[in-house]
Design a protein around this motif. Structure first.
Motif, mmCIF file in Angstrom:
data_model
loop_
_atom_site.group_PDB
_atom_site.id
_atom_site.type_symbol
_atom_site.label_atom_id
_atom_site.label_comp_id
_atom_site.label_asym_id
_atom_site.label_seq_id
_atom_site.Cartn_x
_atom_site.Cartn_y
_atom_site.Cartn_z
ATOM 1 N N LYS A 43 -25.915 -3.095 11.136
ATOM 2 C CA LYS A 43 -25.451 -1.976 11.958
ATOM 3 C C LYS A 43 -23.935 -1.815 11.863
ATOM 4 N N LEU A 44 -23.227 -2.943 11.860
ATOM 5 C CA LEU A 44 -21.773 -2.879 11.745
ATOM 6 C C LEU A 44 -21.361 -2.306 10.393
ATOM 7 N N LYS A 45 -22.035 -2.742 9.339
ATOM 8 C CA LYS A 45 -21.726 -2.232 7.998
ATOM 9 C C LYS A 45 -21.939 -0.728 7.938
ATOM 10 N N GLU A 46 -23.028 -0.245 8.519
ATOM 11 C CA GLU A 46 -23.329 1.182 8.496
ATOM 12 C C GLU A 46 -22.331 1.991 9.327
ATOM 13 N N SER A 47 -21.641 1.331 10.250
ATOM 14 C CA SER A 47 -20.655 2.021 11.076
ATOM 15 C C SER A 47 -19.245 1.920 10.498
ATOM 16 N N GLY A 48 -19.111 1.286 9.317
ATOM 17 C CA GLY A 48 -17.810 1.248 8.659
ATOM 18 C C GLY A 48 -17.096 -0.080 8.691
ATOM 19 N N ILE A 49 -17.686 -1.099 9.318
ATOM 20 C CA ILE A 49 -17.083 -2.435 9.304
ATOM 21 C C ILE A 49 -17.341 -3.069 7.943
ATOM 22 N N LEU A 50 -16.336 -3.728 7.399
ATOM 23 C CA LEU A 50 -16.450 -4.366 6.089
ATOM 24 C C LEU A 50 -16.999 -5.777 6.243
ATOM 25 N N LEU A 51 -18.014 -6.103 5.477
ATOM 26 C CA LEU A 51 -18.626 -7.430 5.509
ATOM 27 C C LEU A 51 -18.219 -8.233 4.288
ATOM 28 N N CYS A 52 -17.863 -9.485 4.511
ATOM 29 C CA CYS A 52 -17.515 -10.407 3.428
ATOM 30 C C CYS A 52 -18.179 -11.749 3.697
ATOM 31 N N ASP A 86 -25.294 -6.302 -2.171
ATOM 32 C CA ASP A 86 -24.334 -5.231 -2.424
ATOM 33 C C ASP A 86 -23.713 -4.665 -1.154
ATOM 34 N N ASP A 87 -24.204 -5.084 0.008
ATOM 35 C CA ASP A 87 -23.626 -4.618 1.267
ATOM 36 C C ASP A 87 -22.310 -5.315 1.589
ATOM 37 N N PHE A 88 -22.010 -6.377 0.865
ATOM 38 C CA PHE A 88 -20.771 -7.123 1.094
ATOM 39 C C PHE A 88 -19.669 -6.613 0.170
ATOM 40 N N VAL A 89 -18.505 -6.403 0.743
ATOM 41 C CA VAL A 89 -17.349 -5.979 -0.054
ATOM 42 C C VAL A 89 -16.921 -7.087 -0.997
ATOM 43 N N SER A 90 -16.997 -8.314 -0.530
ATOM 44 C CA SER A 90 -16.589 -9.450 -1.350
ATOM 45 C C SER A 90 -17.385 -10.678 -0.949
ATOM 46 N N ILE A 91 -17.750 -11.479 -1.940
ATOM 47 C CA ILE A 91 -18.495 -12.718 -1.705
ATOM 48 C C ILE A 91 -17.699 -13.863 -2.310
ATOM 49 N N GLN A 92 -17.105 -14.676 -1.444
ATOM 50 C CA GLN A 92 -16.293 -15.816 -1.876
ATOM 51 C C GLN A 92 -17.159 -17.074 -1.834
#
Length: 360
Positions: free
Chosen positions: A56-65, A89-95
């Motif tokens: 839900k946060l991702k769909e509202s514009g929060i960036l997930l890493c 693919d929902d994550f902007v970056s995966i460290q």
């Protein structure tokens, strides 16, 4: 859940989440991609809710890493093999590395061109939380609770940090936008964080046991299950272990507890009659606590062993063991190394202040 998604306070832009016992229940490196739990029943229940909220946060514009001390291919396989609510693919970056979590977050801050005050870090491990708090005080750190009853409090804490109303098309596409904008090949320095004071505050106590053929089941399981902190990757059957003990080998294990409770039997070492380490393993649940150091030191001081000869073999998964060996001895290549009490104290001069040994 509907009330949680109506926060009016928008102060943060990025969530950096851990994976093991946070995004899912279980340890990927030990349980495998088919052993972790995330479905809305049993042990996976709160992780299912957490993933739903992240979506839900991702769909509202929060960036997930993601910041996870795991191997990249294992993490990708976990996403491919399971139907998580949040996709790879929902994550902007995966460290995925064995670097400090603070260095991962600092790297993300540079890549995304966002200030550290915009980041929220969520992890179940109190040591990881303390490390990031100490190194990057601008980052908001939230510990994923071990007790299910505390989960609602954590969700409420996250809820106050994000706004999820009035979602625009720009919000929905923000992850894709930042993926395209992400900077690369940026160089920055990161100083290793000293958390000795926090480790002392945990009041850790370690207890050692010499196992026999009658009580070595957990030790054999640990040797056969552990991948990341494993001296050589060799597996052993209980029958073979019993035979070696009968022939003069010694199997020593350790249990760890701290002020928050028991961690169980988390260390095992198999030593032959010539002081050669045949296997040395530790559960990744207790990385960074220095339990493995005091474990070796106690064996050398109290078990009538003058030195230990370690044969190290690099595997696809034991990078954490290589890092441990490099700090202890200054190098880590396939081969044999001698470990003495002095070599341990030279590398870890304050280790005896971190943990106490039961009975000492």
């Amino acid at each position: 859940m509907s009330n949680i998604l109506k926060s009016k306070n928008s102060t943060k832009k990025v969530i950096v989440t851990d994976l093991d016992f946070t995004f899912w229940y279980g340890i990927l490196g030990e349980d495998g991609s088919d052993g972790i739990k995330y479905l809305p029943d049993g042990a996976g229940y709160v992780h299912f809710i957490y993933q739903t909220y992240l979506r839900k946060l991702k769909e509202s514009g929060i960036l997930l890493c993601i910041s996870s001390k795991n191997d990249a291919d294992l993490v990708e396989a976990a996403f491919n093999d399971n139907q998580f609510i949040v996709n790879y693919d929902d994550f902007v970056s995966i460290q995925t590395s064995y670097n400090s979590k603070s260095s991962d977050i600092e790297k993300l801050s540079h890549e995304l061109n966002l200030g550290l005050k915009d980041f929220v870090f969520i992890d179940d491990n109190p040591i990881e939380i303390e490390e990031v708090k100490t190194a990057l005080p601008a980052v908001t750190c939230i510990q994923f609770p071990k007790e299910t009853g505390q989960f609602g409090n954590m969700m409420q804490q996250i809820h106050t940090l994000f706004q999820t109303s009035k979602v625009t098309d720009e919000d929905k596409n923000r992850t894709s936008l930042y993926k395209r904008m992400k900077k690369s090949n940026l160089k920055f320095s990161h100083t290793e964080t000293n958390i000795d004071t926090f480790l002392k505050s945990l009041e850790m106590e370690i207890e050692l046991f010499e196992r026999t053929a009658f009580d070595n089941e957990r030790a054999v399981q640990l040797i056969n299950k552990t991948n990341q902190f494993n001296s050589n990757g060799n597996r052993i059957s209980k029958q073979h272990c019993d035979q070696m003990i009968d022939g003069g080998a010694r199997l020593i294990t350790a249990q760890l507890r701290d002020k928050n409770g028991e961690h169980g039997e988390i260390l095992a070492i198999l030593i032959d009659a010539n002081s050669q380490i045949l296997s040395f393993v530790m559960s990744c649940r207790v990385f960074q606590r220095q339990a493995e150091i005091i474990f070796l030191l106690t064996i050398l001081k109290e078990f009538g062993i003058d030195y230990l000869s370690l044969h190290y073999t690099e595997t696809e998964r034991n990078q954490p063991f290589k890092l441990f060996l490099s700090r202890l001895l200054g190098t880590a290549e396939n081969g044999c190394y001698d470990i003495t009490p002095q070599s341990i104290l030279d590398a870890y001069p304050s280790v005896e202040q971190m943990l106490t040994v039961k009975g000492s």
